[in-house]
Motif scaffolding. Structure first.
Motif, PDB file in Angstrom:
ATOM      1  N   ILE A 125     -12.545  16.542  24.755  1.00 37.01           N
ATOM      2  CA  ILE A 125     -12.100  15.807  23.575  1.00 37.01           C
ATOM      3  C   ILE A 125     -10.871  14.937  23.843  1.00 37.01           C
ATOM      4  O   ILE A 125     -10.773  13.807  23.364  1.00 37.01           O
ATOM      5  N   ALA A 126      -9.947  15.459  24.660  1.00 37.76           N
ATOM      6  CA  ALA A 126      -8.727  14.684  24.936  1.00 37.76           C
ATOM      7  C   ALA A 126      -9.084  13.362  25.615  1.00 37.76           C
ATOM      8  O   ALA A 126      -8.528  12.304  25.292  1.00 37.76           O
TER       9      ALA A 126
ATOM     10  N   GLU B 217       1.177  14.312  18.565  1.00 34.95           N
ATOM     11  CA  GLU B 217       1.195  15.620  19.222  1.00 34.95           C
ATOM     12  C   GLU B 217       0.230  15.680  20.405  1.00 34.95           C
ATOM     13  O   GLU B 217       0.221  16.659  21.151  1.00 34.95           O
ATOM     14  N   LEU B 218      -0.584  14.660  20.541  1.00 36.46           N
ATOM     15  CA  LEU B 218      -1.565  14.674  21.642  1.00 36.46           C
ATOM     16  C   LEU B 218      -0.837  14.586  22.976  1.00 36.46           C
ATOM     17  O   LEU B 218       0.052  13.746  23.152  1.00 36.46           O
ATOM     18  N   GLU B 219      -1.234  15.442  23.921  1.00 37.43           N
ATOM     19  CA  GLU B 219      -0.564  15.520  25.225  1.00 37.43           C
ATOM     20  C   GLU B 219      -0.580  14.176  25.955  1.00 37.43           C
ATOM     21  O   GLU B 219       0.432  13.762  26.521  1.00 37.43           O
ATOM     22  N   PHE B 220      -1.730  13.530  25.946  1.00 34.42           N
ATOM     23  CA  PHE B 220      -1.847  12.284  26.715  1.00 34.42           C
ATOM     24  C   PHE B 220      -0.980  11.171  26.119  1.00 34.42           C
ATOM     25  O   PHE B 220      -0.617  10.228  26.806  1.00 34.42           O
TER      26      PHE B 220
ATOM     27  N   PRO C 253       5.228   7.199  27.344  1.00 36.73           N
ATOM     28  CA  PRO C 253       6.270   6.977  26.330  1.00 36.73           C
ATOM     29  C   PRO C 253       6.135   5.648  25.584  1.00 36.73           C
ATOM     30  O   PRO C 253       6.425   5.564  24.392  1.00 36.73           O
ATOM     31  N   GLU C 254       5.686   4.619  26.301  1.00 37.96           N
ATOM     32  CA  GLU C 254       5.579   3.315  25.653  1.00 37.96           C
ATOM     33  C   GLU C 254       4.570   3.357  24.504  1.00 37.96           C
ATOM     34  O   GLU C 254       4.787   2.785  23.439  1.00 37.96           O
ATOM     35  N   ILE C 255       3.464   4.050  24.738  1.00 36.12           N
ATOM     36  CA  ILE C 255       2.421   4.151  23.714  1.00 36.12           C
ATOM     37  C   ILE C 255       2.897   5.061  22.590  1.00 36.12           C
ATOM     38  O   ILE C 255       2.655   4.793  21.403  1.00 36.12           O
TER      39      ILE C 255
END
Lengths: 512, 47, 188
Positions: A453-454, A495-498, A503-505
């Motif tokens: 899912i990620a 909260e999504l890890e990716f 950081p920019e996103i």
């Protein structure tokens, strides 16, 4: 010599046109004399005469004072050629064959000049001649050839009109930048000529669409080949700007052309041209109104327009070849073996070098993926019309499961390509936008993807963001999905890890 | 990479790019609407 | 294929990172000036632009181009006025052509005045406009007439008057009302 005699006759023609209007009876008398004296009475003599006239006209241009009248001879030639197309009796040879003959002679002289003179080649006299042919034909065809007094001839010309433009378009295709780079800028000016482009797009029964599309694709292919990831030459940059301007003009005047041909256009658009992609996909049918896409309470199910099936000029099924049966069979009755067949057939035989954002080559055939996804969308739209929305707005439907399985079982690249094409279908309010919006939203939160899912979520966000970080326009459907993803409660994007690893996103999403 | 000859031809095409004047309608024969006549020096003298 | 691929497009402040892609194609540019140069929209209305498309580039669109037009036969055969067998479209005699010019609207007269300098028709239109109470301003090179709703105030020295006038602006091709200080020696 024979050629010198032709020079003399042509010079007389030029002089006459400087004294009288081209519709004067003196002009017709002169043409009659040319026929009677054997100057243009046979194909052979006609070809030789036009050859001589064109060579003389180009020479005249080159030798004329650049601040003066440089096109006098070329202009006269243009008037002669169209006059001949209109007034002659076409008993032995058809008007189409005659027109092809004229263009062939022009091509001959042109290509000889282009190859022999290379850096000294000047595109302007040829541009002027072809532009004049558009203009003179345009005058002749005004109000459905009302100025042609002979009823029979008027009827013939009306029947020939579409053919004239398609013949012209075929020759323009031969003159494309790959073939004649020293004519490139003239060529771009010709395909967008005010008396060609809008005419082609408004011929009855869309008779000019196919050839016009070929010309635009010629331009896209040229840009694609010579656009590097990190830079383009000045010349290519200028061509790009001209292309953008032309597509904006088409979007304003003939949005339906972009809408119905988006599939073919996207198949040939350079990977990194995000803004031009958005321009193509932001086209809205003339006179359509639509609600604010940033309204968080907007429900696509409430919009009547979201039940309409958008027209597709070229059926993507034509590009599926051996995959057509497996895909259609799967949509009828899904099966694992059909899925295996489909998944096994989407790969290319050799790498496709593409200047993509994040990738340099593709192993999956993007044209096949686009064809499959669009075909599924088209079929889902038709099913929605035939039966009910429950049949397609349903994760159990074969339409959904095919796309789901291609993502679930596919490589990262295939996942990306399928998702990217789905996001492409988020356009103006219509059933495809509505359905793919449903599919993407569903997939974004779907438990069925398990630990994949990620990856799926990241790809969906990547495909959306690459469309909206770009300068406007943004397609309505993309703006809708962006708003929905930002406002939904099921998944906290921040909260999504990716997201946290980029950081920019993360910053951008926080701001949004 | 664009071949050097093609790049040179493209540059040449850019330099010779036709403009709107090149695309305008050709007029070989233009009958004068009006004969020359001495008019006030205060009138505009360029069309 | 993930989000990291977009970083060079998003992190524009870092030239080393941002230079990975040519932003002019990827991120594009603000299209407002390009749309404006195309005439989209024109006067807040959506109008067709391709039929008067000058060139794919604003830089080579220095002049207007003649669009397709069609002159119905009925326009070409108005005896004694425009064009016919007996009266070709030319104005060569101040005496003979005065009554033809009297049939034209103000805008037609202005068009002919500005389009054909140093000719009989410029003189003819000058005379006709004067008959219609228009006056030509020598410095402004524009035509004006009194606003009928207002009476101007004449200066004490009698050399000028201040009032409301209707000017014809040849650039915008429209009549516009202006308050103006008019010097009598400036008009003819």
């Amino acid at each position: 010599t024979e050629t010198e005699k032709y020079f003399l006759v042509f010079t007389e023609w030029v002089k006459i046109l400087q004294r009288v209007d081209v519709n004067d009876t003196v002009v017709l008398a002169f043409i009659q004399q040319m026929v009677d004296k054997g100057i243009i009475s046979t194909s052979d003599s006609l070809i030789k005469f036009i050859k001589a006239a064109l060579e003389l006209s180009v020479l005249s241009f080159k030798q004329s004072d650049p601040t003066g009248e440089v096109f006098t001879a070329i202009d006269a030639l243009g008037k002669l050629l169209v006059k001949l197309m209109v007034v002659q009796d076409f008993n032995e040879v058809s008007r189409a064959d005659f027109t092809n003959m004229i263009f062939s002679v022009i091509m001959l002289i042109f290509s000889k000049d282009h190859s022999q003179n290379s850096s000294a080649f000047n595109e302007r006299p040829y541009f002027r001649l072809l532009s004049n042919l558009f203009i003179e034909w345009s005058f002749a065809r005004g109000r459905n050839f009302a100025s042609i007094t002979n009823k029979e001839t008027r009827k013939e010309l009306r029947n020939f009109d579409v053919e004239f433009y398609n013949i012209f378009a075929s020759y323009l295709h031969s003159l494309q930048p790959f073939a004649f780079p020293a004519f490139c800028f003239a060529w771009v000016s010709l395909i967008s000529h005010r008396m060609f482009l809008p005419v082609m797009l408004s011929l009855p029964k869309k008779a000019g669409w196919e050839k016009m599309l070929i010309l635009i694709i010629d331009l896209f292919k040229f840009l694609d080949k010579y656009t590097k990831k990190d830079s383009v030459t000045d010349a290519v940059s200028v061509i790009y700007k001209g292309t953008l301007r032309i597509i904006l003009g088409i979007s304003n005047d003939f949005p339906e052309f972009l809408i119905e041909n988006h599939y073919q256009l996207l198949n040939n658009l350079p990977c990194s041209y995000f803004q031009l992609k958005n321009v193509v996909l932001s086209a809205i049918p003339t006179k359509m109104c639509f609600p604010n896409p940033y309204n968080p309470t907007l429900q696509l199910s409430n919009l009547e327009s979201c039940q309409e099936c958008p027209s597709v000029f070229y059926d993507p099924i034509n590009d599926l070849s051996t995959l057509k049966k497996p895909v259609d069979n799967y949509l009828r009755i899904p099966s694992n073996s059909l899925l295996r067949t489909i998944l096994g057939s989407v790969f290319r035989s050799e790498y496709d070098v593409r200047n993509g954002v994040g990738f340099d080559f593709l192993s999956v055939d993007s044209k096949v993926v686009r064809a499959i996804v669009l075909h599924v969308g088209v079929e889902a739209g038709l099913e929605n019309e035939r039966t009910s929305s429950n049949a397609v707005f349903n994760p159990e439907s074969s339409y959904y499961t095919l796309l789901y399985n291609m993502i679930h079982d596919g490589t990262a690249e295939l996942k990306f390509q399928v998702i990217e094409v789905m996001v492409e279908q988020l356009r103006y309010p219509n059933i495809h936008t509505y359905w793919f919006n449903y599919v993407l939203l569903n997939m974004f939160t779907s438990k069925d993807f398990g630990d994949q899912i990620a990856e799926v979520q990241e790809l969906i966000l990547r495909c959306i963001l690459e469309r909206i970080i770009v300068n406007k326009p943004h397609p309505w459907g993309v703006s809708i999905l962006t708003t929905q993803l930002l406002n939904q409660d099921e998944v906290n994007l921040l909260e999504l890890e990716f997201i946290k690893t980029v950081p920019e996103i993360e910053k951008m999403l926080t701001l949004m | 990479e664009m071949p050097a000859q093609m790049a040179a031809q493209l540059e040449s095409s850019l330099l010779n790019c036709p403009d709107s004047l090149d695309a305008d309608s050709p007029y070989l024969y233009r009958k004068q609407l009006s004969l020359p006549h001495p008019t006030s020096i205060f009138f505009p003298n360029e069309p | 294929f993930g989000l990291k691929a977009l970083v060079p497009l998003v992190r524009q402040g870092d030239p080393e990172v941002a230079s990975k892609y040519d932003h002019s194609m990827a991120l594009g540019a603000d299209l407002s000036s390009m749309l404006h140069s195309l005439g989209i929209p024109r006067d807040s209305k959506r109008q067709a632009v391709l039929a008067t498309f000058q060139s794919p580039w604003a830089e080579t669109s220095r002049s207007e181009v003649e669009p397709t037009f069609y002159i119905p036969a009925s326009f070409l055969g108005i005896d004694e006025v425009l064009q016919s067998e007996s009266t070709p479209p030319c104005f060569d005699s101040v005496q003979r052509d005065q009554q033809r010019v009297a049939l034209f609207q103000d805008e037609t007269l202005f068009y002919l005045f500005y389009k054909h300098p140093g000719t009989v028709i410029q003189e003819l239109t000058y005379l006709e406009l004067r008959k219609r109470n228009w006056r030509y301003h020598k410095t402004l090179k524009a035509w004006l007439t009194k606003d009928p709703t207002m009476e101007p105030v004449v200066s004490p020295d009698g050399l000028s008057e201040r009032g409301s006038y209707v000017f014809f602006d040849p650039q915008r091709w429209e009549k516009c009302q202006r308050d103006f200080l008019l010097f009598y020696n400036a008009i003819m």
